[in-house]
Motif scaffolding. Structure first.
Motif, short mmCIF file in Angstrom:
data_model
loop_
_atom_site.label_atom_id
_atom_site.label_comp_id
_atom_site.label_asym_id
_atom_site.label_seq_id
_atom_site.Cartn_x
_atom_site.Cartn_y
_atom_site.Cartn_z
N GLU A 37 -18.77 -26.77 -30.88
CA GLU A 37 -17.42 -27.19 -30.37
C GLU A 37 -16.74 -27.94 -29.60
O GLU A 37 -16.24 -28.34 -29.48
N GLY A 38 -18.77 -28.46 -28.58
CA GLY A 38 -18.12 -29.39 -28.11
C GLY A 38 -18.07 -28.76 -26.53
O GLY A 38 -17.50 -29.26 -25.76
N LYS A 39 -18.12 -27.07 -26.31
CA LYS A 39 -17.59 -26.73 -25.53
C LYS A 39 -17.90 -25.95 -24.62
O LYS A 39 -19.19 -24.80 -24.55
N GLN A 40 -19.54 -27.05 -24.63
CA GLN A 40 -20.98 -26.03 -24.07
C GLN A 40 -20.77 -25.81 -22.29
O GLN A 40 -20.01 -26.94 -21.32
N PRO A 41 -20.85 -24.44 -21.69
CA PRO A 41 -20.11 -24.29 -20.75
C PRO A 41 -21.18 -24.79 -19.79
O PRO A 41 -21.89 -25.90 -19.79
N THR A 42 -20.31 -25.63 -18.21
CA THR A 42 -20.57 -26.33 -17.29
C THR A 42 -21.80 -24.75 -16.92
O THR A 42 -22.59 -25.46 -15.85
N ASN A 43 -21.41 -23.72 -16.61
CA ASN A 43 -21.91 -22.63 -16.05
C ASN A 43 -22.31 -21.06 -16.47
O ASN A 43 -20.84 -21.09 -17.36
N ILE A 44 -23.41 -20.69 -16.47
CA ILE A 44 -23.29 -18.79 -17.17
C ILE A 44 -24.08 -18.91 -16.25
O ILE A 44 -24.44 -18.35 -15.55
N LEU A 45 -22.99 -17.60 -16.17
CA LEU A 45 -24.05 -16.11 -15.26
C LEU A 45 -24.04 -15.37 -16.09
O LEU A 45 -22.58 -14.57 -16.56
N VAL A 46 -25.14 -14.12 -16.19
CA VAL A 46 -25.44 -13.18 -16.33
C VAL A 46 -25.62 -12.33 -15.77
O VAL A 46 -26.30 -11.66 -15.15
N CYS A 47 -25.07 -11.27 -16.25
CA CYS A 47 -25.26 -9.90 -14.96
C CYS A 47 -25.21 -8.43 -15.93
O CYS A 47 -24.89 -7.89 -16.92
N GLY A 48 -26.50 -7.46 -15.34
CA GLY A 48 -26.33 -6.46 -15.98
C GLY A 48 -27.18 -5.53 -14.93
O GLY A 48 -27.57 -6.05 -13.64
N ASP A 49 -27.88 -4.60 -15.54
CA ASP A 49 -28.31 -3.37 -14.62
C ASP A 49 -29.60 -2.33 -15.33
O ASP A 49 -29.87 -2.00 -14.92
N SER A 50 -29.88 -2.23 -16.60
CA SER A 50 -30.65 -1.79 -17.40
C SER A 50 -31.41 -2.76 -18.69
O SER A 50 -31.66 -3.74 -19.02
N GLY A 51 -32.71 -1.87 -19.42
CA GLY A 51 -33.21 -1.96 -19.61
C GLY A 51 -32.84 -3.52 -20.83
O GLY A 51 -32.90 -4.19 -21.32
N ALA B 161 -32.49 -6.96 -20.34
CA ALA B 161 -33.12 -8.21 -19.84
C ALA B 161 -33.09 -9.03 -20.66
O ALA B 161 -33.31 -10.27 -20.22
N GLU B 162 -32.67 -8.61 -21.89
CA GLU B 162 -33.22 -10.37 -23.05
C GLU B 162 -32.09 -11.71 -22.67
O GLU B 162 -32.01 -12.60 -22.82
N LEU B 163 -30.95 -10.51 -21.81
CA LEU B 163 -29.94 -11.38 -21.81
C LEU B 163 -30.28 -13.03 -20.48
O LEU B 163 -30.38 -13.93 -20.41
N PHE B 164 -31.35 -12.02 -19.45
CA PHE B 164 -31.93 -13.36 -18.55
C PHE B 164 -33.13 -14.26 -18.50
O PHE B 164 -33.53 -14.77 -18.72
N ASN B 165 -33.55 -14.53 -20.24
CA ASN B 165 -34.43 -14.43 -20.93
C ASN B 165 -33.33 -16.08 -21.69
O ASN B 165 -33.93 -17.35 -22.18
N VAL B 166 -32.31 -16.41 -21.86
CA VAL B 166 -31.68 -17.19 -22.16
C VAL B 166 -31.76 -18.15 -20.97
O VAL B 166 -31.19 -18.49 -19.50
N PRO B 167 -32.21 -19.25 -21.34
CA PRO B 167 -32.92 -20.41 -19.88
C PRO B 167 -32.21 -20.75 -19.44
O PRO B 167 -31.85 -21.67 -18.34
N GLN B 168 -30.65 -21.22 -19.55
CA GLN B 168 -29.63 -21.69 -18.93
C GLN B 168 -28.34 -21.19 -18.42
O GLN B 168 -27.88 -21.86 -17.46
N ALA B 169 -29.08 -19.70 -18.21
CA ALA B 169 -28.57 -18.85 -17.76
C ALA B 169 -28.77 -18.93 -15.97
O ALA B 169 -30.24 -18.64 -15.68
N TYR B 170 -27.46 -18.62 -15.58
CA TYR B 170 -27.57 -17.75 -13.98
C TYR B 170 -27.60 -16.38 -14.09
O TYR B 170 -27.28 -15.84 -15.04
N GLY B 171 -29.24 -15.24 -13.53
CA GLY B 171 -28.70 -14.53 -13.87
C GLY B 171 -28.90 -13.43 -12.47
O GLY B 171 -29.54 -13.93 -11.49
N VAL B 172 -28.05 -12.15 -12.59
CA VAL B 172 -27.95 -10.83 -11.19
C VAL B 172 -28.18 -9.86 -12.08
O VAL B 172 -27.37 -9.32 -12.55
N MET B 173 -29.05 -9.33 -11.36
CA MET B 173 -29.50 -7.47 -11.48
C MET B 173 -29.32 -7.29 -10.69
O MET B 173 -29.14 -6.78 -9.57
#
Length: 424
Positions: free
Chosen positions: A191-205, A208-220
């Motif tokens: 749609e031509g709406k690729q995010p400038t930044n991505i942040l994924v946030c999680g705490d459990s197993g 985990a695969e959210l943190f495998n998205v290469p263009q994303a920053y991640g916080v546990m």
């Protein structure tokens, strides 16, 4: 995703339980801090995505219990359901059809019934593309070795997700939280709406695969479960884009905004200057959030009972400005502010709190804005909600915004048991 005309500045994807929602904090302190920060500084140009292991029914039940904002997208059932559109929650039919390939719930139930160690979770946790059980870790590891092969022999290709040392989910092969997020990113890009930044946030197993998205920053978050910490040690300890926060739950998410320099990271609940209340930049969304936070602090007795605070509120509004109460009663904004005198501190014992949701602004003339939002009040464990419209005008040589008109109407059958206590 249609809410934004262009690419989102930030796509924030967060798990709910023990990430955004801290079940050990009955006051919801950090959740309310996040809410104020999001509505003041991010809602207008960013997207909020909830990504939870809960079924849609269970997620909606949580929303009735906790002060959660309305997301733009809800990924539920460990990535096997996607719904768009905020309150409307429209299912993503394309995603649902994709998951239906090489999947049969009936066959999954037949094969899993051959493992007596698997205890089915309650019906509210089951969905068409998610079959869930309780099982201990040792048995889970053994079952995970043999179950996929047996199902594949019958034409069913699955993904198994085990988390929190008890939750065992059988999903279609392409689903999971990471699969659902990848699908959404592909959709945004088309749609031509690729995010400038991505942040994924999680705490459990299951995060985990959210943190495998290469263009994303991640916080546990600091209270993360051991299976996620182990995954981090084995897969991401040297990845500077994935951090283990020093703070738990919502506070850890806010910490990540600061550490990755993704945008404003001081919640208005932390940075409100009650002595010199003034929004330096003409920002209508931030203006209404701070106005209601000052009102919140007055009701909870977190500022002294002084005329200077009431005069400060009056200085923000026109003497002729009107407030239309959701009951239909109309008085000037200044008259309603005068009524606050008798409400100072009365909300402390009632655990009174306010949060705004779905704040949107529209410039209707070079010097005038309409701000729309839902206002929620929590008092004595009961939530009352109203739809609110505020007319703001730029006054005094464009140095500040002036409140010209406020109009409210009850939401979802809400009403106040004591109309005199519902102000603004």
């Amino acid at each position: 995703m249609d809410r934004l005309d262009g690419p989102p500045r930030l796509l924030l994807v967060t798990d709910l339980d023990c990430t955004l929602v801290d079940h050990d904090d009955p006051e919801n302190t950090d959740l309310l801090r996040f809410n104020a920060l999001w509505e003041a500084h991010y809602r207008h140009d960013s997207l909020l995505v909830y990504c939870t292991g809960r079924s849609m029914r269970s997620y909606l039940s949580l929303r009735n219990k906790k002060p959660l904002l309305t997301p733009d997208i809800a990924i539920t059932s460990v990535g096997s359901e996607i719904a768009h559109g905020g309150e409307s929650m429209v299912s993503d039919d394309v995603w649902e059809a994709r998951l239906g390939e090489m999947w049969s719930r009936e066959i999954v139930l037949e094969e899993t019934s051959k493992f007596p160690q698997l205890e089915p979770q309650p019906d509210k946790s089951q969905e068409q593309h998610k079959v869930s059980f309780f099982v201990g870790r040792e048995h889970a590891l053994e079952i995970m070795k043999v179950l996929p092969g047996r199902l594949l022999e019958r034409g069913v290709d699955v993904k198994l997700v085990y988390s929190n040392d008890y939750a065992f989910d059988v999903l279609p092969k392409g689903s999971g939280k990471g699969g659902a997020l990848t699908y959404l990113l592909e959709k945004l890009e088309s749609e031509g709406k690729q995010p400038t930044n991505i942040l994924v946030c999680g705490d459990s197993g299951n995060d985990a695969e959210l943190f495998n998205v290469p263009q994303a920053y991640g916080v546990m978050v600091s209270n993360s479960h051991k299976e996620l910490l182990q995954w981090h040690e084995e897969n991401a300890k040297d990845n500077p884009k994935i951090i283990l926060a020093s703070e738990r739950c919502g506070a850890g998410m806010i910490e990540a905004l600061q550490r990755f320099n993704l945008g404003p990271n001081v919640s208005p609940r932390d940075g409100l200057d009650t002595e010199n209340f003034h929004v330096e930049v003409l920002d209508p969304a931030n203006e209404v959030v701070q106005f209601y936070l000052l009102y919140d602090k007055w009701r909870c007795g977190e500022v002294e009972k002084s005329d200077k605070y009431l005069e400060k509120l009056k200085s923000l509004s026109s003497p002729l400005g009107m407030f239309v109460h959701p009951s239909g009663v109309e008085k000037t904004i200044h008259e309603w502010i005068d009524d606050l005198v008798n409400l100072h501190g009365e909300g402390k014992e009632e655990k009174f709190r306010i949060w705004l949701d779905r704040v949107s602004t529209s410039l209707i003339s070079p010097e005038t804005w309409i701000v729309k939002f839902d206002k929620h009040e929590l008092s004595d464990g009961k939530v009352r909600s109203c739809s609110t419209r505020v007319l703001l005008s730029c006054q005094e040589e464009k140095e500040k915004l002036t409140w010209m008109h406020i109009q409210q109407s009850w939401l979802d059958g809400s009403c106040s048991d004591d109309q005199d206590k519902w102000i603004f």
